[in-house]
Design an enzyme around this catalytic site. Structure first.
Site, PDB file in Angstrom:
ATOM      1  N   LYS A  52       0.665  -1.325   0.319  1.00 50.57           N
ATOM      2  CA  LYS A  52       0.261  -0.013   0.281  1.00 50.57           C
ATOM      3  C   LYS A  52       1.020   1.375   0.359  1.00 50.57           C
ATOM      4  CE  LYS A  52      -4.244  -2.211   2.475  1.00 50.57           C
ATOM      5  NZ  LYS A  52      -5.018  -2.680   3.440  1.00 50.57           N
ATOM      6  N   GLN A  96      -4.407  -1.313   9.658  1.00 50.31           N
ATOM      7  CA  GLN A  96      -4.197  -3.029   9.517  1.00 50.31           C
ATOM      8  C   GLN A  96      -4.659  -4.033  10.154  1.00 50.31           C
ATOM      9  OE1 GLN A  96      -3.637  -2.966   6.083  1.00 50.31           O
ATOM     10  NE2 GLN A  96      -3.525  -5.644   6.189  1.00 50.31           N
ATOM     11  N   ASP A 119     -10.405   3.455   4.865  1.00 56.82           N
ATOM     12  CA  ASP A 119     -10.561   1.860   4.758  1.00 56.82           C
ATOM     13  C   ASP A 119     -12.565   1.745   4.335  1.00 56.82           C
ATOM     14  OD1 ASP A 119      -9.405  -0.295   4.347  1.00 56.82           O
ATOM     15  OD2 ASP A 119      -8.733  -0.004   6.461  1.00 56.82           O
TER      16      ASP A 119
HETATM   17  N1  GUN Z   1      -6.544  -6.645   6.415  1.00 55.99           N
HETATM   18  C1  GUN Z   1      -7.458  -7.339   5.760  1.00 55.99           C
HETATM   19  N2  GUN Z   1      -8.001  -6.712   4.956  1.00 55.99           N
HETATM   20  C2  GUN Z   1      -8.440  -5.343   4.912  1.00 55.99           C
HETATM   21  C3  GUN Z   1      -8.157  -4.054   4.614  1.00 55.99           C
HETATM   22  O1  GUN Z   1      -8.872  -3.923   3.889  1.00 55.99           O
HETATM   23  N3  GUN Z   1      -8.177  -3.206   5.648  1.00 55.99           N
HETATM   24  C4  GUN Z   1      -7.228  -3.700   6.143  1.00 55.99           C
HETATM   25  N4  GUN Z   1      -7.564  -1.965   7.379  1.00 55.99           N
HETATM   26  N5  GUN Z   1      -6.954  -4.522   7.511  1.00 55.99           N
HETATM   27  C5  GUN Z   1      -6.754  -5.603   6.444  1.00 55.99           C
END
Ligand code: GUN
Length: 290
Positions: A52, A96, A119
């Site tokens: 990311k 995350q 998110d």
């Molecule tokens: N863990 C798995 N997918 C995601 C996501 O799209 N965002 C976040 N913050 N954690 C995740």
């Protein structure tokens, strides 16, 4: 069978985002800024977050990776979130998931300022999504919708079976597919570990979104001819022939399912890259709404 190429589509979208960033900067503005909080040292989470952050650089965003020890307390994390909420130089951030067991994930998500919740996990954004109001779409479902849109995959009136009801993928995906939008307007069945007769439901589906996290769960005999199959799985399975020691497997057995499909996403190179570009799109949107 058409491969829904998430990698190529994500490259195209990244170049569109980079152009928007360039015009912001040329008119004297600062580039969008995304921060990512990673608690602990889970290998898969680190890979995702690193990817990311790297994608931010590719499109000209500023990015900040904040790493915290697995032992970080909930109070400490909430304190960090308050700082990120107050930081005027930051357009959006993500925490995350999953978080260590001693941290209440819900408390953390509720503390995030919905205007910085790129998110789309905060109840305010989830509620807005349900009501079809402007919001940040959660990255994976948002990315899948964009892929369906760009490939003109027909969805109206189709029966979509979603396997999995996670708050991150299955549940929002079911909402987006039934909305009165294009893509959308599906008749949706959402299924989970307690569903009876899943194989038969899948065989009735025009579109299947497999998001249960079980490698190669969906087999060819569970899919009808001409189905659209979206594979959200990315499980690491040990593989001594790989340098990394593992390979990635989706929730779909590609060899038996793909010959029956009209459209299918590969793993890797399908949904994964689309998830990241949706996060970038959300961050750009957050910057433009300032
Ligand atoms: N863990 C798995 N997918 C995601 C996501 O799209 N965002 C976040 N913050 N954690 C995740």
């Amino acid at each position: 069978m058409t491969l829904l190429d998430g990698l190529a589509t994500s490259r195209q979208i990244k170049s569109e985002i980079a152009q928007s960033v360039e015009s912001i900067v040329q008119s004297g503005g600062r580039p969008p800024h995304l921060a990512a909080v990673l608690v602990g040292d889970d290998g898969a989470s680190l890979t995702y977050v690193t990817s990311k952050v790297k994608s931010c650089e590719e499109v000209g965003f500023r990015s900040t990776l904040i790493r915290k020890e697995a032992s970080t307390s909930e109070a400490e994390l909430l304190d960090l979130i308050a700082q990120l909420n107050a930081n005027e130089e930051l357009d959006g951030y993500i925490v995350q998931l999953p978080l260590p067991k001693h941290v209440d994930e819900k408390k953390v998500l509720l503390a995030i300022d919905p205007r910085k919740d790129v998110d789309g996990f905060h109840p305010e954004n989830v509620g807005r999504m349900v009501l079809g109001l402007p919001c940040y779409l959660p990255a994976t479902p948002g990315g899948i919708m964009e892929l369906l849109r760009r490939y003109h995959v027909p969805t109206e009136g189709r029966h979509c079976v979603v396997i999995g009801r996670s708050h991150i993928v299955g549940l929002p995906m079911s909402i987006l597919m039934q909305r009165n939008t294009s893509p959308g307007n599906c008749t949706v069945t959402i299924t989970h570990s307690k569903t009876k007769g899943l194989d038969e439901l899948c065989r009735q589906a025009d579109i299947i979104v497999a998001a249960l996290g079980r490698p190669e769960f969906l087999k060819g005999d569970m899919v009808k001819e001409g189905a659209v199959v979206i594979d959200v799985g990315i499980t690491r399975v040990p593989d001594a022939t790989k340098k990394s020691g593992f390979r990635l497997l989706g929730d779909v057995e590609f060899s038996s399912v793909s010959p029956k499909c009209s459209f299918i996403t590969p793993v890797p190179g399908g949904v994964g890259p689309m998830t990241i570009v949706t996060l970038l799109q959300n961050t750009l949107q957050a910057r433009l709404e300032k």
